[in-house]
Write a protein that holds these residues in place. Structure first.
Motif, PDB file in Angstrom:
ATOM      1  N   ASP A  52      -5.306  -2.209  -1.433  1.00 46.81           N
ATOM      2  CA  ASP A  52      -4.635  -1.098  -0.765  1.00 46.81           C
ATOM      3  C   ASP A  52      -5.420  -0.691   0.475  1.00 46.81           C
ATOM      4  O   ASP A  52      -6.640  -0.512   0.436  1.00 46.81           O
ATOM      5  N   GLN A  53      -4.725  -0.563   1.610  1.00 47.50           N
ATOM      6  CA  GLN A  53      -5.409  -0.269   2.860  1.00 47.50           C
ATOM      7  C   GLN A  53      -5.848   1.196   2.967  1.00 47.50           C
ATOM      8  O   GLN A  53      -6.600   1.552   3.882  1.00 47.50           O
ATOM      9  N   TYR A  54      -5.404   2.039   2.031  1.00 51.28           N
ATOM     10  CA  TYR A  54      -5.775   3.455   2.084  1.00 51.28           C
ATOM     11  C   TYR A  54      -6.901   3.775   1.097  1.00 51.28           C
ATOM     12  O   TYR A  54      -7.951   4.277   1.490  1.00 51.28           O
TER      13      TYR A  54
ATOM     14  N   SER B 105       0.847  -1.186   0.000  1.00 52.49           N
ATOM     15  CA  SER B 105       0.000   0.000   0.000  1.00 52.49           C
ATOM     16  C   SER B 105       0.885   1.239   0.000  1.00 52.49           C
ATOM     17  O   SER B 105       2.011   1.210   0.508  1.00 52.49           O
ATOM     18  N   ASP B 106       0.366   2.329  -0.563  1.00 59.24           N
ATOM     19  CA  ASP B 106       1.117   3.578  -0.645  1.00 59.24           C
ATOM     20  C   ASP B 106       0.502   4.610   0.288  1.00 59.24           C
ATOM     21  O   ASP B 106      -0.561   5.176  -0.014  1.00 59.24           O
ATOM     22  N   PRO B 107       1.118   4.854   1.452  1.00 60.88           N
ATOM     23  CA  PRO B 107       0.531   5.811   2.402  1.00 60.88           C
ATOM     24  C   PRO B 107       0.483   7.231   1.868  1.00 60.88           C
ATOM     25  O   PRO B 107      -0.337   8.041   2.313  1.00 60.88           O
ATOM     26  N   ASP B 108       1.342   7.585   0.901  1.00 63.97           N
ATOM     27  CA  ASP B 108       1.362   8.950   0.374  1.00 63.97           C
ATOM     28  C   ASP B 108       0.182   9.229  -0.553  1.00 63.97           C
ATOM     29  O   ASP B 108      -0.141  10.395  -0.820  1.00 63.97           O
TER      30      ASP B 108
ATOM     31  N   GLY C  25      -1.664   9.254   4.089  1.00 66.18           N
ATOM     32  CA  GLY C  25      -1.542   8.346   5.221  1.00 66.18           C
ATOM     33  C   GLY C  25      -2.844   8.088   5.943  1.00 66.18           C
ATOM     34  O   GLY C  25      -2.860   7.496   7.022  1.00 66.18           O
ATOM     35  N   THR C  26      -3.972   8.536   5.384  1.00 67.81           N
ATOM     36  CA  THR C  26      -5.276   8.346   6.029  1.00 67.81           C
ATOM     37  C   THR C  26      -5.952   7.103   5.476  1.00 67.81           C
ATOM     38  O   THR C  26      -6.135   6.973   4.267  1.00 67.81           O
ATOM     39  N   ASN C  27      -6.309   6.189   6.359  1.00 67.28           N
ATOM     40  CA  ASN C  27      -6.965   4.965   5.928  1.00 67.28           C
ATOM     41  C   ASN C  27      -8.421   5.252   5.573  1.00 67.28           C
ATOM     42  O   ASN C  27      -9.220   5.655   6.429  1.00 67.28           O
TER      43      ASN C  27
ATOM     44  N   GLU D 269       2.448   0.269   7.669  1.00 67.40           N
ATOM     45  CA  GLU D 269       2.005   1.264   6.702  1.00 67.40           C
ATOM     46  C   GLU D 269       2.006   0.727   5.267  1.00 67.40           C
ATOM     47  O   GLU D 269       1.247   1.197   4.422  1.00 67.40           O
TER      48      GLU D 269
END
Length: 479
Positions: free
Chosen positions: A350-352, A290-293, A297-299, A327
């Motif tokens: 992706d978790q975001y 997953s890409d936090p950017d 960084g908000t799920n 992350e």
């Protein structure tokens, strides 16, 4: 004149059964019967353990809820009752076990069953947490290895003794293959003799006949179970996997995408639940992340999002979801493929943003892994629905029957008080049968543990048993 009476010549004494056996000691039939007999001392205990634990494993979904109804059964409030979101159930688990890390979630298998969360405790142990999907209420937890089916799985794998148990089971499986092959030879060649004995009403003739008839059907299934189980072994399986990996393929369908491995032994719908810690192929597949950017960084996705996305992708319910724990982790949703190995498929999300990062399924497996996957399905009695299930159950019962009747036949015919084991007398005519010699060498190379043990047995026979008269007599050795 007195006549001298000449005493009559006594009639020749008929040869005893033991002498007749000695006279036929060089026959191929008796030689193979002898190897079949002595192999049983190792094979029978191993097959008994595997058959009994395999039977328990087959009925695990029926047995465990009966043994743990407080954890594995829930009351459905009404016909139109709605389950709570999985995110709410996950939050209940995290609140009840704040120091544990949730690794995966398995949807209820059917109505009236709980949702199962696999967690890792602070001390590194694994537990299954059961949640009522309607409330949601945490019903409790247990160590999956402590259940009846969990214990059966561990005994089936390595007798709960690690490497020693693994090698012992592999050795027993190798010799069981020899037992099955020699059993077919004895069944065909001894057919007329068994029929004559049964017509004459000889003691034990019925039992021997039933043993042969049941064995003629069991042998095929036993060979299938043994061969399909070899990939799990620590020596043969590891070596074949090493050779396969060097050639850019694999026996196993391991997906590098899963951020965490499901721990539960109760949910066996997982397609990768039996994979080894080795990468498939050349380990060139990319690990999805997953890409936090991408979303600051908000799920914006959760476990319910992952289930919804996987449902749109065509995965079957009940699904299993691995939970990302860092992350870069992804939700890895594994579709139900318990009854159809060809349906095995995993979607990484992706978790975001909740978008599909990649998918991995049966079509992506190496050709060898596809074969092994179907072999596993047959081995576990789940590939062909109820036919496969009840066929495997009947096979386990038949193997138990063979393991009981074999020793019983020997017990009834054993020479009481003779100071010997009562083994069939015979010696393999390897010099006169080059095909037999080639077959043994080939089998020894194909199954190294069998080959090594065969060399040990032959060395003991030549260097010890035949040189000590007491041992030679006890083991019924012939020159």
């Amino acid at each position: 004149m007195t006549d001298t009476l000449t005493p009559p010549t006594p009639a020749p004494t008929p040869p005893s059964r033991e002498r007749r056996e000695r006279g036929k000691g060089s026959g191929l039939f008796r030689a193979i019967w002898r190897w079949h007999f002595f192999a049983s001392f190792l094979v029978v205990p191993v097959l008994l353990v595997l058959a009994v634990t395999g039977l328990i494993y087959l009925f695990r979904f029926q047995l465990e809820p009966l043994m743990h109804p407080d954890l594995m059964k829930v009351d459905v409030p009404s016909a139109d009752a709605v389950q709570q979101p999985y995110s709410a159930q996950l939050a209940a688990v995290q609140q009840t076990y704040p120091d544990a890390t949730v690794m995966s979630m398995a949807e209820p298998r059917e109505e009236g069953r709980p949702t199962i969360f696999s967690v890792t405790t602070a001390d590194g142990g694994g537990r299954d947490v059961f949640v009522d999907p309607y409330t949601p209420e945490v019903l409790g937890s247990m160590d999956p290895d402590s259940t009846l089916s969990g214990t059966a799985v561990r005994l089936h794998a390595d007798l709960m003794t690690g490497t020693f148990g693994d090698r012992l089971l592999e050795l027993g499986a190798c010799w069981a293959i020899v037992m099955a092959l020699t059993g077919y030879f004895l069944f065909v060649r001894g057919w007329k003799a068994r029929r004559r004995m049964r017509k004459a009403g000889r003691k034990g003739a019925k039992l021997r006949s039933r043993h042969g008839v049941v064995g003629s059907f069991v042998g095929v299934g036993l060979l299938m179970l043994l061969i399909s189980g070899l990939p799990w072994t620590g020596l043969w399986g590891a070596k074949v996997q090493e050779i396969a990996t060097d050639r850019g393929t694999s026996m196993w369908s391991e997906d590098h995408g899963a951020a965490s491995d499901p721990l539960s032994t109760l949910d066996e719908s997982l397609p990768h639940s039996h994979s080894r810690d080795v990468g498939w192929g050349s380990q060139k597949s990319e690990v999805p992340t997953s890409d936090p950017d991408s979303h600051d960084g908000t799920n914006t996705a959760n476990v319910d999002t992952a289930i919804e996305v996987a449902n749109r992708e065509g995965l079957r319910h009940p699904m299993t979801v691995t939970i990302p724990n860092d992350e870069g982790g992804v939700y890895s949703v594994i579709g139900y493929a318990f009854d159809a190995p060809s349906d095995e498929r995993t979607v990484h999300i992706d978790q975001y943003g909740g978008q599909v990062v990649s998918t991995y399924g049966f079509d992506d497996y190496p050709a060898l892994a596809k074969v092994v996957t179907h072999g596993i399905g047959l081995h576990e009695g789940r590939s062909l629905g109820l036919w496969s299930f009840w066929g495997s159950a009947l096979m386990c019962l038949a193997i138990i029957f063979m393991c009981v009747t074999g020793p019983l036949m020997w017990w009834r015919r054993r020479p009481r008080g003779a100071g010997r084991v009562g083994a069939p007398r015979g010696k393999l005519p390897l010099v006169r049968s080059p095909l037999l010699l080639v077959a043994l060498v080939g089998l020894g190379l194909l199954l190294p543990l069998f080959g090594l043990s065969l060399l040990v047995v032959l060395a003991l026979d030549q260097l010890v048993l035949r040189r000590v008269p007491a041992l030679a007599g006890f083991f019924d050795t012939v020159d």
